[in-house]
Design an enzyme around this catalytic site. Structure first.
Site, short mmCIF file in Angstrom:
data_model
loop_
_atom_site.label_atom_id
_atom_site.label_comp_id
_atom_site.label_asym_id
_atom_site.label_seq_id
_atom_site.Cartn_x
_atom_site.Cartn_y
_atom_site.Cartn_z
N ARG A 70 0.79 -1.23 0.00
CA ARG A 70 0.00 0.00 0.00
C ARG A 70 0.82 1.28 0.00
O ARG A 70 0.63 2.15 -0.83
CB ARG A 70 -0.93 0.03 1.24
CG ARG A 70 -1.99 -1.03 1.24
CD ARG A 70 -3.03 -0.70 2.29
NE ARG A 70 -4.00 -1.77 2.47
CZ ARG A 70 -5.09 -1.68 3.22
NH1 ARG A 70 -5.34 -0.57 3.86
NH2 ARG A 70 -5.93 -2.69 3.34
N HIS B 253 -7.74 -4.10 -7.44
CA HIS B 253 -7.46 -3.47 -6.14
C HIS B 253 -8.68 -3.61 -5.23
O HIS B 253 -9.56 -2.73 -5.21
CB HIS B 253 -7.12 -1.99 -6.36
CG HIS B 253 -6.39 -1.36 -5.20
ND1 HIS B 253 -5.10 -1.70 -4.86
CD2 HIS B 253 -6.78 -0.43 -4.30
CE1 HIS B 253 -4.72 -0.99 -3.82
NE2 HIS B 253 -5.73 -0.21 -3.45
N TYR C 13 -19.14 12.70 -11.24
CA TYR C 13 -19.16 13.95 -12.00
C TYR C 13 -17.89 14.17 -12.81
O TYR C 13 -17.90 14.94 -13.77
CB TYR C 13 -19.33 15.14 -11.05
CG TYR C 13 -20.65 15.12 -10.30
CD1 TYR C 13 -21.85 15.09 -10.99
CD2 TYR C 13 -20.68 15.15 -8.91
CE1 TYR C 13 -23.06 15.07 -10.30
CE2 TYR C 13 -21.87 15.14 -8.22
CZ TYR C 13 -23.06 15.09 -8.92
OH TYR C 13 -24.25 15.08 -8.24
#
Length: 835
Positions: A40, A86, A130
């Site tokens: 990570r 992922h 968006y």
């Protein structure tokens, strides 16, 4: 249903393995830590990407969302990445995608975003439904040739698909865009750099493998290509020491200063215009903090702050007040707001293990990765070319025997028979015979034959070129160099971050005149300073004048005299000690309440300053003697207080209900005089209280009777001709020669110093004073009276004393001694009253 019988309890018990819980916890935590470190938080030294970034780019590559394709909804990209590669939260994946699209976070953004992806004001990106995104063209270079067996692939989380363990990375992304991340027990913070400089440095490492880090650095001691970090937000790096440390050791601290210009310096309409901010600086928050400092009085001389930034860049205008000292304001802004520190930690994964790397090692890791990529790509291309040459050889053989080949195929029973006949008759391979059988008759024309011969010659030339690359490390490196030069030509740009030398700017302290001031602190932790000259000396018995107007329910806790250039050690009733720069305390008028003390000292609730020591006096073998309200006393060597951080350090360990009363500086050969609220004093050799560490409680100094408490502490020599000044709560006081207080053994009851009857009240303070000293006395409600020690009568012990300050439903809060100036003004008449 399964036909196997259920295991018996004994069989289940036999499968249980006994493990020590600490061993299991240790191993489990190590597994977790390594998962965070590798999976990570830390980038790979080869492609400079964390797993989530690598998976996002590969998912877009899979989807065909390249730089020349249309934008796709970010939610689509995040969903594909989360579902296939992922298996973590969509929020973290979207955050990574958004950051790769921010031109103020990455020097060379890897994602071309469309929509709101955040701003330098700290605004978050719009919801992923968006915004739209696609790969930036430089990101495609990160994945170039990934289909040519250039990198290893591994199974994804559910074994349905495979994903690359590292990207081919045609550009040195780790140094170009930097990286930041916090793992378990370690963190990384690598700054971004300029592509042209890093490419030149990588080429230098390839061509000069024995070079040193100094050879790569461009600066006073080196003429290499890398000048230093190049932040996407521009700004300036102050000095080169931090850069040198970061490049040679992998760790360093860079001072990054905003780019600004002072307009109309020296005129009444001067202003400071900021056009570039340090990297990762939140513009809106920084502007708010400047405004807070102006409102709180920590920065003086600013009348207005305007944010005139737009899409073309940053522009923050800071207007000066008429008559303001621009140099002072400029240096205050640099010290508090326009400059920050970027701590470099070049930590990255090398062969799956975290390592701190210097500049050359970072470049070597990348260059070695590219050698492996180019070697594997060349081998792949060579295999493809050899396969093609093999097919073309079969075609040429067929064209040379076209009639016989056509007849053999026509007379064969089926395709398999035709292929077998070709293999037998012309010694063709299975691949060649397969190709001949599937070849159209139109390919047997003489023109087609010429094209095959030309192609075969080209393929043979390509095989020779590829073989030469694989056979020569020098040629392989030449390929890498030429490709890096191409990246430099395509994506290179000019530096944005400049260097400025630390020219030794005049500090705020240098520009502030030396002046004696009175510092006032209230119980509610308000603090301010006022010029001592604002308080004319009066005869004893005066009321003084207003020094502060505390808010309702508040009261004065401490007042002391200091110089604006003093560095003071402030001891509190909680046993903590803080370092204070007097000039940092805002100067305010006599009627002002003051500013919150947390802006100057990090005091806790109920914490009050009880003693002040000037740091300039801490020289040689000296000690700080401390007395607590409960009668304890201890000494600690001054060198134990060399490093006092902003949050203070412990000066003494206090028992429950006890508090630090007073502190005095000694030289190891002095006597200590302890005075109590009920008027008792004791004098003893300071060596009866041995030197102890900061965290010690101390030893008994005086036996207190009933509810008596310690009021103060004085240090004196045997032949000291000064007096002991005692001031009581109701404004009475007296002076008695210190010689009148005989030395006793520690922890006695002591002698009567002053009568503490109803008229006098309890003792507030004791001080050693000389005939020419002055006094600053402050009342609980904020009245300040300045007088001379000579005004207070010298009398014996066990007397009541005289009126020092006339009080009206008020009482004395603190007393401080002021050395009398040579040109001390004449005393005012005692009739002077409070304003």
């Amino acid at each position: 249903m399964s036909s196997e019988p259920e295991p018996t309890p004994d069989e289940v018990a036999q499968r249980v393995r006994n493990v020590r819980i600490e061993d299991e916890m240790e191993q489990s935590y190590i597994d977790y830590a390594m998962s965070v470190i590798v999976g990570r938080a830390l980038p790979d030294a080869r492609d400079g990407l964390k797993p989530v970034q690598r998976r996002l780019l590969y998912a877009m590559h899979d989807m065909g969302v390249t730089s020349n394709a249309g934008h796709r909804k970010s939610s689509n990209i995040v969903g594909e990445t989360m579902g296939n590669y992922h298996p973590h939260g969509d929020a973290s994946i979207y955050d990574a995608l958004a950051r790769m699209a921010q031109d103020f976070s990455l020097r060379y953004p890897l994602v071309d975003g469309q929509g709101n992806f955040g701003s330098v004001d700290g605004d978050p990106p719009a919801a992923m439904r968006y915004t739209e995104a696609r790969m930036a063209s430089i990101a495609e270079e990160m994945l170039s040739d990934i289909g040519k067996d250039t990198v290893d692939f591994e199974a994804n989380y559910d074994d349905r698909l495979t994903e690359p363990s590292v990207l081919p990375a045609a550009v040195p992304n780790l140094l170009l865009n930097g990286a930041s991340g916090i793992a378990v027990g370690m963190s990384t913070n690598i700054p971004p750099h300029n592509l042209r400089e890093i490419v030149d440095a990588a080429i230098h490492v390839i061509e000069n493998p024995e070079c040193t880090v100094r050879d790569l650095i461009h600066g006073p001691d080196g003429d290499g290509p890398v000048k230093g970090p190049d932040f996407p937000t521009g700004a300036n790096i102050v000095g080169r020491e931090g850069v040198y440390d970061a490049y040679t050791t992998g760790r360093g601290k860079l001072r990054v200063r905003a780019e600004y210009e002072v307009e109309n310096r020296g005129t009444d309409d001067a202003r400071i215009v900021v056009t570039e901010l340090p990297y990762q600086e939140n513009k809106a928050r920084r502007i708010q903090r400047i405004a807070d400092d102006v409102n709180d009085g920590r920065i003086e001389g600013i009348s207005d702050i305007r944010d005139e930034s737009d899409r073309d860049g940053i522009r923050v205008v800071i207007e000066m007040k008429r008559g303001a000292n621009v140099d002072v304001v400029e240096n205050q802004l640099i010290e508090r707001h326009l400059e920050n520190t970027f701590g470099v930690i070049s930590l990255a994964l090398v062969d799956g293990e975290p390592r701190v790397l210097n500049l050359k090692e970072l470049l070597e890791e990348y260059v070695e990765h590219r050698r492996e990529v180019v070697r594997r790509r060349t081998q792949y291309d060579l295999d493809e070319a050899e396969d093609r040459a093999h097919i073309l050889e079969g075609r040429l053989q067929a064209l040379q025997n076209v009639d016989e080949v056509v007849e053999l195929i026509r007379d064969s029973e089926d395709r398999d028979a035709a292929k077998a006949g070709l293999q037998s008759r012309f010694e063709m391979s299975e691949a060649q015979s397969e190709h001949i059988v599937r070849m159209q008759l139109g390919s047997l024309t003489s023109m087609e034959s010429a094209e095959v011969e030309d192609e075969y010659e080209d393929v043979q030339a390509e095989i020779e070129r590829l073989t030469a690359i694989l056979d020569s490390a020098e040629r392989l490196d030449g390929v890498i160099v030429s490709e890096l030069e191409e990246m430099k030509e395509t994506y290179g740009d000019d530096r944005r971050t400049s260097f400025v030398e630390n020219t030794g700017h005049v500090t705020r302290e240098d520009l502030i005149p030396e002046e004696d001031v009175v510092v006032v602190v209230t119980e509610s932790d308000y603090v301010k300073r006022m010029p001592l000259s604002a308080f004319d000396p009066q005869h004893r018995g005066g009321k003084g004048i207003i020094g502060v107007r505390p808010k309702e329910g508040d009261r004065v806790s401490t007042a002391f005299q200091a110089n604006t250039h003093d560095y003071l050690m402030c001891f509190t009733n909680h046993g903590q000690v803080y370092r204070l720069k007097v000039f940092e305390i805002p100067e305010m008028g006599r009627t002002a309440r003051g500013t919150s003390a947390v802006n100057v000292l990090d005091l806790d609730d109920g914490e009050e300053i009880t003693a002040v020591v000037n740091c300039e006096e801490l020289e040689g073998d000296r000690y700080l003697a401390m007395a607590t309200r409960g009668g304890y006393v201890k000494r600690t060597a001054v060198d134990a207080f060399e490093n006092i951080h902003s949050g203070g350090i412990r000066a003494i360990r206090l028992e429950d209900g006890d508090a630090l009363a007073d502190v005095e500086l000694t030289d190891g050969e002095m006597d200590l005089v302890i005075g109590t609220r009920q008027g008792m004093t004791i004098r003893f050799d300071e060596n009866e209280a041995r030197s102890m560490g900061r965290t010690a409680r101390g030893v008994n100094g005086i036996k207190l009777q009933g509810d008596d408490r310690v009021a103060g502490l004085v240090a004196t020599h045997g032949g000291d001709d000064r007096d002991l000044l005692t001031v009581t709560r109701n404004g009475y006081g007296k002076r008695t020669p210190l010689t009148k207080y005989r030395r006793q053994s520690r922890y006695g009851k002591g002698l009567i110093d002053i009568k503490t009857d109803e008229r006098n009240g309890e003792v507030v303070a004791i001080n050693a004073v000389g005939e020419d000293d002055g006094l600053v006395i402050m009342s609980d409600k904020g009245q300040i009276m300045r007088t001379e020690v000579a005004e207070v009568s010298e009398v014996g012990r066990n007397t009541k004393g005289v009126v020092v300050m006339r009080l009206d439903e008020d009482w004395v809060a603190s007393v401080d001694v002021v050395p009398a100036a040579e040109d001390e003004p004449e005393l005012e008449d005692t009739a002077a009253t409070a304003e």
